[in-house]
Design a protein around this motif. Structure first.
Motif, PDB file in Angstrom:
ATOM      1  N   THR A 130      -2.748  16.665   4.303  1.00 57.66           N
ATOM      2  CA  THR A 130      -3.201  15.729   5.333  1.00 57.66           C
ATOM      3  C   THR A 130      -3.233  14.310   4.776  1.00 57.66           C
ATOM      4  OG1 THR A 130      -4.596  17.427   6.353  1.00 57.66           O
ATOM      5  CG2 THR A 130      -5.152  15.136   6.835  1.00 57.66           C
ATOM      6  N   THR A 131      -2.710  13.353   5.528  1.00 53.64           N
ATOM      7  CA  THR A 131      -2.814  11.953   5.125  1.00 53.64           C
ATOM      8  C   THR A 131      -4.267  11.530   5.248  1.00 53.64           C
ATOM      9  OG1 THR A 131      -0.557  11.483   5.825  1.00 53.64           O
ATOM     10  CG2 THR A 131      -2.036   9.591   5.593  1.00 53.64           C
ATOM     11  N   LEU A 132      -4.818  10.986   4.165  1.00 55.39           N
ATOM     12  CA  LEU A 132      -6.246  10.645   4.098  1.00 55.39           C
ATOM     13  C   LEU A 132      -6.502   9.148   4.240  1.00 55.39           C
ATOM     14  CD1 LEU A 132      -7.062  12.808   0.962  1.00 55.39           C
ATOM     15  CD2 LEU A 132      -7.568  13.390   3.334  1.00 55.39           C
ATOM     16  N   GLY A 133      -5.563   8.325   3.824  1.00 56.42           N
ATOM     17  CA  GLY A 133      -5.752   6.878   3.802  1.00 56.42           C
ATOM     18  C   GLY A 133      -4.629   6.246   3.010  1.00 56.42           C
ATOM     19  N   TRP A 134      -4.983   5.296   2.138  1.00 57.52           N
ATOM     20  CA  TRP A 134      -3.952   4.636   1.334  1.00 57.52           C
ATOM     21  C   TRP A 134      -4.520   4.107   0.024  1.00 57.52           C
ATOM     22  CZ3 TRP A 134      -5.560   2.564   6.065  1.00 57.52           C
ATOM     23  CH2 TRP A 134      -6.284   1.380   5.998  1.00 57.52           C
ATOM     24  N   LYS A 135      -3.589   3.776  -0.859  1.00 57.69           N
ATOM     25  CA  LYS A 135      -3.914   3.137  -2.138  1.00 57.69           C
ATOM     26  C   LYS A 135      -3.389   1.707  -2.089  1.00 57.69           C
ATOM     27  CE  LYS A 135      -3.058   3.313  -7.103  1.00 57.69           C
ATOM     28  NZ  LYS A 135      -2.301   3.937  -8.185  1.00 57.69           N
ATOM     29  N   TYR A 136      -4.226   0.770  -2.499  1.00 59.11           N
ATOM     30  CA  TYR A 136      -3.788  -0.626  -2.590  1.00 59.11           C
ATOM     31  C   TYR A 136      -3.002  -0.790  -3.889  1.00 59.11           C
ATOM     32  CZ  TYR A 136      -6.975  -2.072   1.148  1.00 59.11           C
ATOM     33  OH  TYR A 136      -7.619  -2.243   2.351  1.00 59.11           O
ATOM     34  N   VAL A 151       0.840  -1.197   0.000  1.00 56.81           N
ATOM     35  CA  VAL A 151       0.000   0.000   0.000  1.00 56.81           C
ATOM     36  C   VAL A 151       0.878   1.251   0.000  1.00 56.81           C
ATOM     37  CG1 VAL A 151      -1.902  -1.142   1.210  1.00 56.81           C
ATOM     38  CG2 VAL A 151      -0.188   0.091   2.524  1.00 56.81           C
ATOM     39  N   ALA A 152       0.289   2.353  -0.464  1.00 62.01           N
ATOM     40  CA  ALA A 152       0.968   3.648  -0.444  1.00 62.01           C
ATOM     41  C   ALA A 152       0.028   4.650   0.202  1.00 62.01           C
ATOM     42  CB  ALA A 152       1.315   4.086  -1.865  1.00 62.01           C
ATOM     43  N   ASP A 153       0.523   5.389   1.189  1.00 57.67           N
ATOM     44  CA  ASP A 153      -0.302   6.411   1.820  1.00 57.67           C
ATOM     45  C   ASP A 153      -0.702   7.456   0.789  1.00 57.67           C
ATOM     46  OD1 ASP A 153      -0.280   5.289   4.353  1.00 57.67           O
ATOM     47  OD2 ASP A 153       1.450   6.457   5.023  1.00 57.67           O
ATOM     48  N   ILE A 154      -1.934   7.964   0.905  1.00 57.60           N
ATOM     49  CA  ILE A 154      -2.386   9.056   0.043  1.00 57.60           C
ATOM     50  C   ILE A 154      -2.648  10.279   0.912  1.00 57.60           C
ATOM     51  CG2 ILE A 154      -3.307   7.577  -1.778  1.00 57.60           C
ATOM     52  CD1 ILE A 154      -6.137   8.157  -0.663  1.00 57.60           C
ATOM     53  N   PHE A 155      -2.413  11.446   0.334  1.00 52.02           N
ATOM     54  CA  PHE A 155      -2.579  12.692   1.075  1.00 52.02           C
ATOM     55  C   PHE A 155      -3.265  13.722   0.190  1.00 52.02           C
ATOM     56  CE2 PHE A 155       1.543  12.625  -0.956  1.00 52.02           C
ATOM     57  CZ  PHE A 155       1.608  13.856  -1.583  1.00 52.02           C
TER      58      PHE A 155
END
Length: 129
Positions: free
Chosen positions: A94-100, A84-88
Motif C-alpha cells: 500500500t502506498t503510505l506517503g512519500w519521502k522528501y 519526492v519519492a512515494d513510499i509503500f
C-alpha cells in the motif's frame, strides 16, 4: 480409485504468517500499517503532526522501517517545489506517503531525507493508554 478427500483447515491456519524486515520493540509506542500491521515507525521518530498528505492529515517522521521507495519525481506541494519519492509498505504494498529527497527552497531543506505517512494508512500500537 477416487482421490483422497481434502481436509479443510480452519481460516486462521490457512493464512500464511507475515514476516516483516524489522520489528520495533514492544516497549515503545509505535505506528503500524493499518492494512497489515507491519511496524512503520517509533513515536520518538515523529517530527510533526502538522502536515497534509494527498488524502488528509499526515505525520512527518525522521526515519521509518518496512517501507519501500519508488523513483523520485518533482512535485509542486503546498510548501513549494520538492523532489519526492512515494513510499509503500513492504508487506502489503500500500502506498503510505512519500519521502522528501530534495527541497528547492532554503526554508524547506529540513525536510530532506524525511518521510510523510498519511494518517489513514497507520495505526498507533503498544502503550498509548
Amino acid at each position: 480409485m477416487p482421490p483422497p478427500a481434502r481436509r479443510r483447515l480452519p481460516p486462521a491456519a490457512r493464512l500464511a504468517p507475515r514476516t516483516f524486515r524489522s520489528y520495533l520493540p514492544r516497549s515503545h509506542r509505535t505506528y503500524s500499517c493499518v492494512h497489515c500491521r507491519a511496524h512503520l515507525a517509533r513515536h520518538e521518530e515523529l517530527i510533526s503532526k502538522s502536515f497534509q498528505g494527498s488524502h488528509g492529515r499526515a505525520y512527518l517522521f525522521n526515519s521509518v522501517v518496512n517501507v519501500g521507495c519508488g523513483p523520485a519525481e518533482q512535485r509542486l506541494l503546498l510548501t513549494g517545489l520538492h523532489s519526492v519519492a512515494d513510499i509503500f509498505c513492504q508487506s502489503c504494498k500500500t502506498t503510505l506517503g512519500w519521502k522528501y529527497e530534495q527541497a528547492f527552497e532554503s526554508s524547506q531543506k529540513y525536510k530532506e531525507g524525511k518521510f510523510i505517512i498519511e494518517m489513514s494508512h497507520m495505526v498507533k500500537e503498544n502503550g498509548w493508554d
